[in-house]
Design a protein around this motif. Structure first.
Motif, PDB file in Angstrom:
ATOM      1  N   GLU A 117       0.834  -1.206   0.000  1.00 23.98           N
ATOM      2  CA  GLU A 117       0.000   0.000   0.000  1.00 23.98           C
ATOM      3  C   GLU A 117       0.867   1.254   0.000  1.00 23.98           C
ATOM      4  O   GLU A 117       0.544   2.241  -0.674  1.00 23.98           O
ATOM      5  N   ALA A 118       1.949   1.215   0.752  1.00 24.59           N
ATOM      6  CA  ALA A 118       2.854   2.367   0.805  1.00 24.59           C
ATOM      7  C   ALA A 118       3.470   2.643  -0.561  1.00 24.59           C
ATOM      8  O   ALA A 118       3.610   3.805  -0.967  1.00 24.59           O
ATOM      9  N   ARG A 119       3.814   1.573  -1.291  1.00 26.79           N
ATOM     10  CA  ARG A 119       4.404   1.771  -2.621  1.00 26.79           C
ATOM     11  C   ARG A 119       3.392   2.392  -3.573  1.00 26.79           C
ATOM     12  O   ARG A 119       3.720   3.303  -4.335  1.00 26.79           O
ATOM     13  N   ARG A 120       2.167   1.897  -3.541  1.00 25.48           N
ATOM     14  CA  ARG A 120       1.134   2.479  -4.413  1.00 25.48           C
ATOM     15  C   ARG A 120       0.888   3.947  -4.069  1.00 25.48           C
ATOM     16  O   ARG A 120       0.715   4.777  -4.951  1.00 25.48           O
ATOM     17  N   LEU A 121       0.866   4.241  -2.776  1.00 22.06           N
ATOM     18  CA  LEU A 121       0.630   5.612  -2.343  1.00 22.06           C
ATOM     19  C   LEU A 121       1.747   6.538  -2.823  1.00 22.06           C
ATOM     20  O   LEU A 121       1.496   7.645  -3.297  1.00 22.06           O
ATOM     21  N   MET A 122       2.991   6.085  -2.719  1.00 20.08           N
ATOM     22  CA  MET A 122       4.131   6.896  -3.164  1.00 20.08           C
ATOM     23  C   MET A 122       4.122   7.108  -4.668  1.00 20.08           C
ATOM     24  O   MET A 122       4.355   8.215  -5.159  1.00 20.08           O
ATOM     25  N   LEU A 123       3.857   6.029  -5.399  1.00 16.59           N
ATOM     26  CA  LEU A 123       4.005   6.077  -6.848  1.00 16.59           C
ATOM     27  C   LEU A 123       2.817   6.706  -7.561  1.00 16.59           C
ATOM     28  O   LEU A 123       2.973   7.286  -8.638  1.00 16.59           O
ATOM     29  N   LYS A 124       1.620   6.593  -6.980  1.00 13.55           N
ATOM     30  CA  LYS A 124       0.437   7.092  -7.675  1.00 13.55           C
ATOM     31  C   LYS A 124       0.552   8.579  -7.969  1.00 13.55           C
ATOM     32  O   LYS A 124       0.252   9.036  -9.075  1.00 13.55           O
ATOM     33  N   SER A 125       1.000   9.347  -6.989  1.00 14.08           N
ATOM     34  CA  SER A 125       1.108  10.791  -7.160  1.00 14.08           C
ATOM     35  C   SER A 125       2.149  11.140  -8.226  1.00 14.08           C
ATOM     36  O   SER A 125       1.905  11.980  -9.100  1.00 14.08           O
ATOM     37  N   ASP A 126       3.318  10.479  -8.164  1.00 13.89           N
ATOM     38  CA  ASP A 126       4.362  10.768  -9.149  1.00 13.89           C
ATOM     39  C   ASP A 126       3.940  10.342 -10.546  1.00 13.89           C
ATOM     40  O   ASP A 126       4.206  11.042 -11.531  1.00 13.89           O
ATOM     41  N   LEU A 127       3.291   9.194 -10.653  1.00 14.66           N
ATOM     42  CA  LEU A 127       2.850   8.705 -11.951  1.00 14.66           C
ATOM     43  C   LEU A 127       1.754   9.597 -12.517  1.00 14.66           C
ATOM     44  O   LEU A 127       1.718   9.865 -13.726  1.00 14.66           O
ATOM     45  N   ARG A 128       0.859  10.069 -11.652  1.00  8.01           N
ATOM     46  CA  ARG A 128      -0.180  11.006 -12.090  1.00  8.01           C
ATOM     47  C   ARG A 128       0.458  12.279 -12.647  1.00  8.01           C
ATOM     48  O   ARG A 128       0.101  12.748 -13.731  1.00  8.01           O
ATOM     49  N   ASP A 129       1.427  12.826 -11.913  1.00 12.21           N
ATOM     50  CA  ASP A 129       2.078  14.060 -12.362  1.00 12.21           C
ATOM     51  C   ASP A 129       2.826  13.846 -13.672  1.00 12.21           C
ATOM     52  O   ASP A 129       2.837  14.724 -14.539  1.00 12.21           O
ATOM     53  N   LEU A 130       3.455  12.676 -13.823  1.00  9.07           N
ATOM     54  CA  LEU A 130       4.152  12.370 -15.068  1.00  9.07           C
ATOM     55  C   LEU A 130       3.177  12.319 -16.237  1.00  9.07           C
ATOM     56  O   LEU A 130       3.428  12.911 -17.296  1.00  9.07           O
ATOM     57  N   LEU A 131       2.063  11.623 -16.055  1.00  6.03           N
ATOM     58  CA  LEU A 131       1.076  11.520 -17.132  1.00  6.03           C
ATOM     59  C   LEU A 131       0.482  12.885 -17.481  1.00  6.03           C
ATOM     60  O   LEU A 131       0.290  13.201 -18.667  1.00  6.03           O
ATOM     61  N   ILE A 132       0.189  13.686 -16.480  1.00  7.98           N
ATOM     62  CA  ILE A 132      -0.356  15.027 -16.737  1.00  7.98           C
ATOM     63  C   ILE A 132       0.645  15.849 -17.540  1.00  7.98           C
ATOM     64  O   ILE A 132       0.275  16.556 -18.487  1.00  7.98           O
ATOM     65  N   HIS A 133       1.912  15.745 -17.178  1.00  9.02           N
ATOM     66  CA  HIS A 133       2.941  16.500 -17.911  1.00  9.02           C
ATOM     67  C   HIS A 133       3.049  16.010 -19.350  1.00  9.02           C
ATOM     68  O   HIS A 133       3.211  16.811 -20.283  1.00  9.02           O
ATOM     69  N   ILE A 134       2.961  14.708 -19.549  1.00  7.24           N
ATOM     70  CA  ILE A 134       3.008  14.154 -20.904  1.00  7.24           C
ATOM     71  C   ILE A 134       1.806  14.629 -21.715  1.00  7.24           C
ATOM     72  O   ILE A 134       1.936  15.037 -22.878  1.00  7.24           O
ATOM     73  N   LEU A 135       0.616  14.585 -21.104  1.00  5.09           N
ATOM     74  CA  LEU A 135      -0.599  14.964 -21.815  1.00  5.09           C
ATOM     75  C   LEU A 135      -0.626  16.447 -22.165  1.00  5.09           C
ATOM     76  O   LEU A 135      -1.144  16.849 -23.216  1.00  5.09           O
ATOM     77  N   LYS A 136      -0.051  17.274 -21.299  1.00  7.26           N
ATOM     78  CA  LYS A 136      -0.034  18.718 -21.548  1.00  7.26           C
ATOM     79  C   LYS A 136       1.140  19.153 -22.418  1.00  7.26           C
ATOM     80  O   LYS A 136       1.072  20.190 -23.081  1.00  7.26           O
ATOM     81  N   ASN A 137       2.210  18.367 -22.419  1.00  2.00           N
ATOM     82  CA  ASN A 137       3.433  18.741 -23.150  1.00  2.00           C
ATOM     83  C   ASN A 137       3.955  17.562 -23.960  1.00  2.00           C
ATOM     84  O   ASN A 137       5.091  17.117 -23.754  1.00  2.00           O
ATOM     85  N   PRO A 138       3.145  17.023 -24.880  1.00  2.04           N
ATOM     86  CA  PRO A 138       3.565  15.805 -25.590  1.00  2.04           C
ATOM     87  C   PRO A 138       4.851  15.973 -26.387  1.00  2.04           C
ATOM     88  O   PRO A 138       5.637  15.024 -26.495  1.00  2.04           O
ATOM     89  N   SER A 139       5.094  17.165 -26.915  1.00  2.00           N
ATOM     90  CA  SER A 139       6.270  17.360 -27.762  1.00  2.00           C
ATOM     91  C   SER A 139       7.569  17.319 -26.966  1.00  2.00           C
ATOM     92  O   SER A 139       8.633  17.021 -27.516  1.00  2.00           O
ATOM     93  N   THR A 140       7.501  17.581 -25.662  1.00  2.32           N
ATOM     94  CA  THR A 140       8.726  17.595 -24.852  1.00  2.32           C
ATOM     95  C   THR A 140       9.144  16.198 -24.412  1.00  2.32           C
ATOM     96  O   THR A 140      10.268  16.007 -23.945  1.00  2.32           O
ATOM     97  N   HIS A 141       8.252  15.216 -24.545  1.00  4.77           N
ATOM     98  CA  HIS A 141       8.571  13.863 -24.081  1.00  4.77           C
ATOM     99  C   HIS A 141       9.010  12.941 -25.214  1.00  4.77           C
ATOM    100  O   HIS A 141       9.732  11.978 -24.989  1.00  4.77           O
ATOM    101  N   ASN A 142       8.531  13.202 -26.418  1.00  2.00           N
ATOM    102  CA  ASN A 142       8.993  12.458 -27.592  1.00  2.00           C
ATOM    103  C   ASN A 142       8.917  10.946 -27.380  1.00  2.00           C
ATOM    104  O   ASN A 142       9.887  10.212 -27.553  1.00  2.00           O
ATOM    105  N   MET A 143       7.728  10.467 -26.970  1.00  2.00           N
ATOM    106  CA  MET A 143       7.566   9.030 -26.745  1.00  2.00           C
ATOM    107  C   MET A 143       6.428   8.486 -27.599  1.00  2.00           C
ATOM    108  O   MET A 143       5.506   9.221 -27.970  1.00  2.00           O
TER     109      MET A 143
END
Length: 221
Positions: A117-143
């Motif tokens: 549970e602790a791992r999910r709690l730690m990673l969910k926030s970072d993964l959410r922020d990563l996805l939001i950044h990718i969705l808002k700035n797709p050209s900067t991630h080049n994936m």
């Protein structure tokens, strides 16, 4: 002698994989400590992208590695243990720290369920922020969309309590359909289509029926 030690190490892990014993607690907690170090250093996005981009790791393995570390990969404890050790090694090597420096923060007093549970709690926030950044700035991630599809599949498994309908596959259909289909075994959980500036929900059966942007969903999931 080194080979014998490695064989003994895997044998011990295999015996303890289904137990809440101190040795397996140590492995999960050590990985969690390393995740915390990378989150604090703002390098966890790089680590997530690196591991998700490994072609030899299936979507199901990613889910059990990041989101369900306290459970066995189906009945296969060996795959789960190998995945945990592999993730831990990548995180440690990228951190530049020695094993002894990390071990000082490992207490082995937390159950494997609580560590999951602790791992999910730690990673969910970072993964959410990563996805939001990718969705808002797709050209900067080049994936490729396939990579983003796997990231979304992993994010959907990041419920704090262990999810029952976790992601086992996240595949992009061939053009011109080009839809990310996320499944739990044979059941479709979600489908998304890539448009020029957005990723949108589409109907699981009819991919021409388009719904809203995934961005708001990710922000509030």
């Amino acid at each position: 002698m080194k080979v014998n030690y490695v064989l003994l190490f895997y044998t011990i892990l295999n015996v303890l994989a289904n137990n809440d014993g101190p040795f397996y607690r140590m492995e999960l907690e050590t990985t969690n400590v390393l995740i915390g170090i990378h989150i604090k250093a703002k390098t966890m996005w790089n680590m997530i992208n690196f591991v998700v981009g490994q072609d030899n790791i299936s979507m199901k393995q990613l889910t059990f590695m990041f989101a369900l570390p306290e459970q066995d990969y189906d009945p296969d404890s060996t795959t789960q243990i190998e995945s945990e050790i592999k993730l831990q090694r990548w995180l440690r090597e990228a951190s530049g720290l020695e094993a002894g420096q990390i071990a000082a923060d490992v207490r082995c007093q937390t159950s494997v369920n609580d560590l999951g549970e602790a791992r999910r709690l730690m990673l969910k926030s970072d993964l959410r922020d990563l996805l939001i950044h990718i969705l808002k700035n797709p050209s900067t991630h080049n994936m490729h969309f396939e990579h983003t599809c796997r990231l979304i599949g992993l994010f959907l498994s990041m419920k704090i309590t262990a999810p029952s309908a976790y992601t086992t596959s996240a595949d992009v259909s061939l053009p011109p359909d080009y839809t990310c289909v996320i499944r739990h075994e044979s059941d479709i959980l979600q489908s998304f289509k890539l448009f020029p500036r957005f990723i949108r929900f589409v109907n699981n059966e009819n991919h021409r029926t388009v719904g809203g942007s995934i961005l708001a969903f990710i922000q509030h999931y």
